[in-house]
Design a protein around this motif. Sequence first.
Motif, mmCIF file in Angstrom:
data_model
loop_
_atom_site.group_PDB
_atom_site.id
_atom_site.type_symbol
_atom_site.label_atom_id
_atom_site.label_comp_id
_atom_site.label_asym_id
_atom_site.label_seq_id
_atom_site.Cartn_x
_atom_site.Cartn_y
_atom_site.Cartn_z
ATOM 1 N N TYR A 127 -20.090 6.799 -5.126
ATOM 2 C CA TYR A 127 -20.525 5.729 -4.426
ATOM 3 C C TYR A 127 -19.846 4.329 -5.047
ATOM 4 C CZ TYR A 127 -24.431 8.592 -2.675
ATOM 5 O OH TYR A 127 -25.310 9.470 -2.076
ATOM 6 N N LEU A 128 -19.677 4.467 -6.444
ATOM 7 C CA LEU A 128 -19.068 3.220 -6.733
ATOM 8 C C LEU A 128 -17.513 3.281 -6.374
ATOM 9 C CD1 LEU A 128 -19.384 0.584 -8.338
ATOM 10 C CD2 LEU A 128 -19.159 1.904 -10.494
ATOM 11 N N GLU A 129 -16.877 4.361 -6.592
ATOM 12 C CA GLU A 129 -15.349 4.492 -6.288
ATOM 13 C C GLU A 129 -15.248 4.049 -4.900
ATOM 14 O OE1 GLU A 129 -14.121 8.330 -7.258
ATOM 15 O OE2 GLU A 129 -14.028 8.038 -9.541
ATOM 16 N N ARG A 130 -16.105 4.634 -3.777
ATOM 17 C CA ARG A 130 -15.837 4.220 -2.484
ATOM 18 C C ARG A 130 -15.966 2.512 -2.476
ATOM 19 N NH1 ARG A 130 -20.613 6.480 1.142
ATOM 20 N NH2 ARG A 130 -21.905 4.775 0.287
ATOM 21 N N TRP A 131 -17.072 1.999 -2.935
ATOM 22 C CA TRP A 131 -17.187 0.653 -2.886
ATOM 23 C C TRP A 131 -15.820 -0.044 -3.569
ATOM 24 C CZ3 TRP A 131 -17.400 -3.425 -6.842
ATOM 25 C CH2 TRP A 131 -17.928 -4.542 -6.310
ATOM 26 N N TYR A 132 -15.221 0.448 -4.680
ATOM 27 C CA TYR A 132 -13.919 -0.079 -5.121
ATOM 28 C C TYR A 132 -12.876 -0.218 -4.161
ATOM 29 C CZ TYR A 132 -15.663 -0.923 -10.302
ATOM 30 O OH TYR A 132 -15.948 -1.460 -11.397
ATOM 31 N N ARG A 133 -12.780 1.203 -3.573
ATOM 32 C CA ARG A 133 -12.019 1.225 -2.452
ATOM 33 C C ARG A 133 -11.894 0.146 -1.577
ATOM 34 N NH1 ARG A 133 -8.671 5.716 -1.729
ATOM 35 N NH2 ARG A 133 -9.901 6.851 -3.102
ATOM 36 N N GLU A 134 -13.170 -0.178 -0.995
ATOM 37 C CA GLU A 134 -13.494 -1.028 0.261
ATOM 38 C C GLU A 134 -13.045 -2.520 -0.409
ATOM 39 O OE1 GLU A 134 -17.539 -0.471 0.714
ATOM 40 O OE2 GLU A 134 -17.569 1.096 2.066
ATOM 41 N N GLN A 135 -13.420 -2.843 -1.627
ATOM 42 C CA GLN A 135 -12.780 -4.086 -2.345
ATOM 43 C C GLN A 135 -11.446 -4.338 -2.357
ATOM 44 O OE1 GLN A 135 -15.572 -6.264 -2.624
ATOM 45 N NE2 GLN A 135 -16.559 -4.258 -1.879
ATOM 46 N N LEU A 136 -10.510 -3.031 -2.724
ATOM 47 C CA LEU A 136 -9.022 -3.205 -2.784
ATOM 48 C C LEU A 136 -8.708 -3.086 -1.313
ATOM 49 C CD1 LEU A 136 -7.086 -3.156 -4.965
ATOM 50 C CD2 LEU A 136 -6.932 -0.764 -4.878
ATOM 51 N N GLY A 137 -9.005 -2.451 -0.527
ATOM 52 C CA GLY A 137 -8.527 -2.348 0.766
ATOM 53 C C GLY A 137 -8.798 -3.678 1.519
ATOM 54 N N ALA A 138 -9.824 -4.444 1.180
ATOM 55 C CA ALA A 138 -10.175 -5.953 1.784
ATOM 56 C C ALA A 138 -9.164 -6.769 1.466
ATOM 57 C CB ALA A 138 -11.317 -6.155 1.556
ATOM 58 N N VAL A 139 -8.444 -6.659 0.387
ATOM 59 C CA VAL A 139 -7.610 -7.648 -0.149
ATOM 60 C C VAL A 139 -6.076 -7.256 -0.062
ATOM 61 C CG1 VAL A 139 -9.201 -8.804 -1.688
ATOM 62 C CG2 VAL A 139 -7.644 -7.172 -2.536
ATOM 63 N N VAL A 140 -5.429 -6.061 -0.008
ATOM 64 C CA VAL A 140 -4.296 -5.469 -0.171
ATOM 65 C C VAL A 140 -3.488 -6.062 0.943
ATOM 66 C CG1 VAL A 140 -2.807 -3.656 0.203
ATOM 67 C CG2 VAL A 140 -4.392 -3.646 -1.721
ATOM 68 N N PRO A 141 -4.010 -5.935 2.419
ATOM 69 C CA PRO A 141 -3.292 -6.456 3.596
ATOM 70 C C PRO A 141 -2.761 -7.722 3.590
ATOM 71 C CG PRO A 141 -5.215 -5.198 4.072
ATOM 72 C CD PRO A 141 -5.573 -5.675 2.704
ATOM 73 N N ASP A 142 -3.414 -8.765 3.050
ATOM 74 C CA ASP A 142 -2.764 -10.154 2.858
ATOM 75 C C ASP A 142 -1.925 -10.243 2.044
ATOM 76 O OD1 ASP A 142 -4.874 -10.903 5.069
ATOM 77 O OD2 ASP A 142 -6.369 -11.853 3.647
ATOM 78 N N LEU A 143 -2.163 -9.603 1.031
ATOM 79 C CA LEU A 143 -1.019 -9.569 -0.325
ATOM 80 C C LEU A 143 0.138 -9.081 0.347
ATOM 81 C CD1 LEU A 143 -2.646 -8.969 -3.605
ATOM 82 C CD2 LEU A 143 -1.347 -11.271 -2.912
ATOM 83 N N VAL A 144 0.147 -7.960 0.931
ATOM 84 C CA VAL A 144 1.247 -7.134 1.298
ATOM 85 C C VAL A 144 1.938 -8.007 2.414
ATOM 86 C CG1 VAL A 144 2.338 -5.246 2.846
ATOM 87 C CG2 VAL A 144 0.552 -4.761 0.798
ATOM 88 N N LYS A 146 1.737 -11.208 2.718
ATOM 89 C CA LYS A 146 2.512 -12.482 2.055
ATOM 90 C C LYS A 146 3.835 -11.869 1.603
ATOM 91 C CE LYS A 146 1.702 -15.187 -1.992
ATOM 92 N NZ LYS A 146 0.800 -15.329 -3.234
ATOM 93 N N TRP A 147 3.932 -11.001 1.030
ATOM 94 C CA TRP A 147 5.228 -10.639 0.409
ATOM 95 C C TRP A 147 6.238 -9.988 0.939
ATOM 96 C CZ3 TRP A 147 7.077 -12.717 -3.893
ATOM 97 C CH2 TRP A 147 5.983 -13.548 -4.858
ATOM 98 N N GLU A 148 5.818 -9.251 2.463
ATOM 99 C CA GLU A 148 6.715 -8.862 3.210
ATOM 100 C C GLU A 148 7.515 -10.286 3.814
ATOM 101 O OE1 GLU A 148 4.831 -5.190 5.625
ATOM 102 O OE2 GLU A 148 3.977 -7.131 6.071
ATOM 103 N N HIS A 149 6.813 -11.312 3.859
ATOM 104 C CA HIS A 149 7.292 -12.492 4.436
ATOM 105 C C HIS A 149 8.339 -13.074 3.538
ATOM 106 C CE1 HIS A 149 7.821 -16.149 6.747
ATOM 107 N NE2 HIS A 149 7.447 -16.746 5.634
#
Length: 241
Positions: A127-144, A146-149
Amino acid sequence: MSIASAYLTVRGLDIEVVRKDIKHLHIGVYPPAGRVRIAAPLRVDDDQIRLAIVQRLAWIRRQRIELQDAARQTTREMVTGESHYVWGVRKRLKVVERPGRANVEVDGDRLALYVAVETSADQRRRYLERWYREQLGAVVPDLVSKWEHRLGVTVPKWTIRKMKTKWGSCNRDTHSVWFNLELAKKHPDCLEYIVVHELTHYFEGSHGGRFSTLMDRNLPDWRLRRDELNGAPLAEEDWEV
């Protein structure tokens, strides 16, 4: 009065140097990652600072090892009172048994895990790993994005994985990128470092001089972020990049 910080690299160590109106040179090694900082008198030049570092190198390395050993986490039993990390901040786990769907919430300095009665440690961990995955998945798109640009590249696919030996990985042929699930436990600056690190491999496959030059140009403090990541509290494995 101090002058703006500068950085020196000595025997592979990145050293923050702050010059002040003081009489003696002071060397400090600071948690959590073993950051090395020198406060130096205004009259002391870089060569003198390098010599002081070399003379204290064994002590500096011992201090860094002690900090990393102290930060290393034991296997989590998933019970109330344990320490867990969220974006580099330590939280105390609070397990609440109740009917209904499992849920995880940050409550101040607590990480509340709501589970059904008599849920096993493995189930709680999932359950906790699933939550960590959600936290990471929520911020990676904006970072990617940003750096694609900034780098003028396109990331066609990125994935979050549990990895034992790497914080991230990149396929230079497909430009696919993988991020270690454990990054959700580290400071956000560490995640950005990994994003830039992996996207830099689009241009240079090795970690040689050209790679370092590109990293210096695009993320000047990348070595400090790398050291913070590699010195951060660990789970049961040891990762380095």
